[in-house]
Write a protein that holds these residues in place. Structure first.
Motif, PDB file in Angstrom:
ATOM      1  N   SER A  37       0.736  -5.761   2.437  1.00 15.15           N
ATOM      2  CA  SER A  37       1.121  -5.192   3.730  1.00 15.15           C
ATOM      3  C   SER A  37       1.122  -6.266   4.805  1.00 15.15           C
ATOM      4  O   SER A  37       0.434  -7.269   4.678  1.00 15.15           O
ATOM      5  CB  SER A  37       0.120  -4.122   4.152  1.00 15.15           C
ATOM      6  N   TYR A  53      -2.937  -9.822   2.749  1.00 15.38           N
ATOM      7  CA  TYR A  53      -2.013  -9.297   3.770  1.00 15.38           C
ATOM      8  C   TYR A  53      -1.084 -10.406   4.196  1.00 15.38           C
ATOM      9  O   TYR A  53      -1.371 -11.587   3.974  1.00 15.38           O
ATOM     10  CB  TYR A  53      -2.783  -8.856   5.040  1.00 15.38           C
ATOM     11  N   GLU A  72       7.224   1.972   6.112  1.00  8.57           N
ATOM     12  CA  GLU A  72       6.313   2.806   6.907  1.00  8.57           C
ATOM     13  C   GLU A  72       5.395   1.854   7.644  1.00  8.57           C
ATOM     14  O   GLU A  72       5.159   0.744   7.188  1.00  8.57           O
ATOM     15  CB  GLU A  72       5.514   3.779   6.023  1.00  8.57           C
ATOM     16  N   TYR A  82      -0.617  -1.785  10.767  1.00  8.89           N
ATOM     17  CA  TYR A  82      -0.442  -2.098   9.350  1.00  8.89           C
ATOM     18  C   TYR A  82       0.897  -1.516   8.923  1.00  8.89           C
ATOM     19  O   TYR A  82       1.271  -0.431   9.357  1.00  8.89           O
ATOM     20  CB  TYR A  82      -1.514  -1.413   8.499  1.00  8.89           C
TER      21      TYR A  82
HETATM   22  P1  5GP Z   1      -8.511  -2.795   6.218  1.00 10.56           P
HETATM   23  O1  5GP Z   1      -8.563  -3.262   7.649  1.00 10.56           O
HETATM   24  O2  5GP Z   1      -9.849  -2.262   5.758  1.00 10.56           O
HETATM   25  O3  5GP Z   1      -7.957  -3.840   5.286  1.00 10.56           O
HETATM   26  O4  5GP Z   1      -7.501  -1.581   6.166  1.00 10.56           O
HETATM   27  C1  5GP Z   1      -7.644  -0.484   7.012  1.00 10.56           C
HETATM   28  C2  5GP Z   1      -6.812   0.663   6.526  1.00 10.56           C
HETATM   29  O5  5GP Z   1      -5.415   0.357   6.635  1.00 10.56           O
HETATM   30  C3  5GP Z   1      -7.050   0.970   5.045  1.00 10.56           C
HETATM   31  O6  5GP Z   1      -7.097   2.380   4.886  1.00 10.56           O
HETATM   32  C4  5GP Z   1      -5.837   0.381   4.390  1.00 10.56           C
HETATM   33  O7  5GP Z   1      -5.573   1.010   3.165  1.00 10.56           O
HETATM   34  C5  5GP Z   1      -4.774   0.681   5.428  1.00 10.56           C
HETATM   35  N1  5GP Z   1      -3.540  -0.092   5.228  1.00 10.56           N
HETATM   36  C6  5GP Z   1      -3.392  -1.306   4.669  1.00 10.56           C
HETATM   37  N2  5GP Z   1      -2.103  -1.644   4.614  1.00 10.56           N
HETATM   38  C7  5GP Z   1      -1.393  -0.620   5.116  1.00 10.56           C
HETATM   39  C8  5GP Z   1       0.016  -0.362   5.287  1.00 10.56           C
HETATM   40  O8  5GP Z   1       0.888  -1.162   4.964  1.00 10.56           O
HETATM   41  N3  5GP Z   1       0.360   0.817   5.846  1.00 10.56           N
HETATM   42  C9  5GP Z   1      -0.564   1.734   6.215  1.00 10.56           C
HETATM   43  N4  5GP Z   1      -0.115   2.866   6.718  1.00 10.56           N
HETATM   44  N5  5GP Z   1      -1.885   1.542   6.061  1.00 10.56           N
HETATM   45  C10 5GP Z   1      -2.294   0.375   5.517  1.00 10.56           C
END
Ligand code: 5GP
Length: 196
Positions: A37, A53, A72, A82
């Motif tokens: 992502s 990421y 998305e 994200y």
């Molecule tokens: P973290 O900061 O802990 O890496 O991620 C925070 C939240 O964002 C987690 O629930 C993760 O799964 C979500 N997340 C990560 N990548 C994406 C994305 O591409 N799209 C969305 N909608 N959520 C994401």
């Protein structure tokens, strides 16, 4: 869009979904590749750009939104954006692989809605919100304020579980691994004739 299958794992932060996704990626017969992502948040611990990421700044992120480059995207936490770039999914499909996503519940359900047959959407349920707090504290990657923000969001996220195709209760990791393997295996075996 043509190509392989889509497998979404969504859950509140700290539920262990990343561990399950990593396990699935190690199972070669499932032919999975991780959807990297894009995010506007800062790297944490030993996270690497282009691996965990694509770390980009807020300005660049907003430009991608404008250009409609995302499949998305979500402002998961305030000022922390994200999103899944369309290009990322195309990249993985071009490798002949199935895509696995570790994304938040809203993003996960959005992908399911866009590709209902292609997508397997799995919700990973932590044993309890208290357990979630313990796990996030143990992880020591966020300060108390950030942990509380994640806990507050977790209750809202838990309520979306029934909208997913399957719920995995993550009490015992080994059991969750096996359940996840079977679900993904069955999904990728499904014929592509019914795909959108
Ligand atoms: P973290 O900061 O802990 O890496 O991620 C925070 C939240 O964002 C987690 O629930 C993760 O799964 C979500 N997340 C990560 N990548 C994406 C994305 O591409 N799209 C969305 N909608 N959520 C994401």
């Amino acid at each position: 869009m043509k190509g392989g299958k889509l497998i979404v794992f969504s859950a509140p932060s700290g539920s262990g979904k990343t561990t399950i996704v990593r396990h699935l990626l190690s199972q070669e017969h499932l032919n999975l590749a991780f959807s990297i992502s894009a995010t506007s948040r800062e790297p944490r611990g030993d996270e690497k750009d282009g691996e965990d990421y694509y770390f980009i700044d807020l300005k660049e992120f907003k430009q991608h939104i404008k250009n409609e480059d995302f499949l998305e995207w979500e402002e998961v936490y305030r000022d922390n954006f994200y999103g899944t770039l369309k290009e990322e999914v195309e990249r993985i499909w071009a490798l002949g692989k199935n895509v696995i996503f570790d994304i938040d519940v809203v993003g996960g359900l959005r992908i399911k809605k866009k590709f209902p047959n292609k997508t397997l959407a799995v919700f990973v349920k932590p044993p309890s919100v208290d357990e979630l707090k313990i796990r996030l504290k143990k992880r020591k990657t966020e300060n108390d304020e950030k942990i509380n923000m994640r806990i507050a969001k977790a209750s809202v996220e838990m309520a979306t579980a029934p909208q997913f195709d399957f719920i995995i209760e993550n009490d015992t990791l080994e059991v969750a691994f096996k359940e996840a393997e079977v679900l993904v295996y069955n999904h990728i075996q499904k014929s592509s004739s019914e795909e959108e």
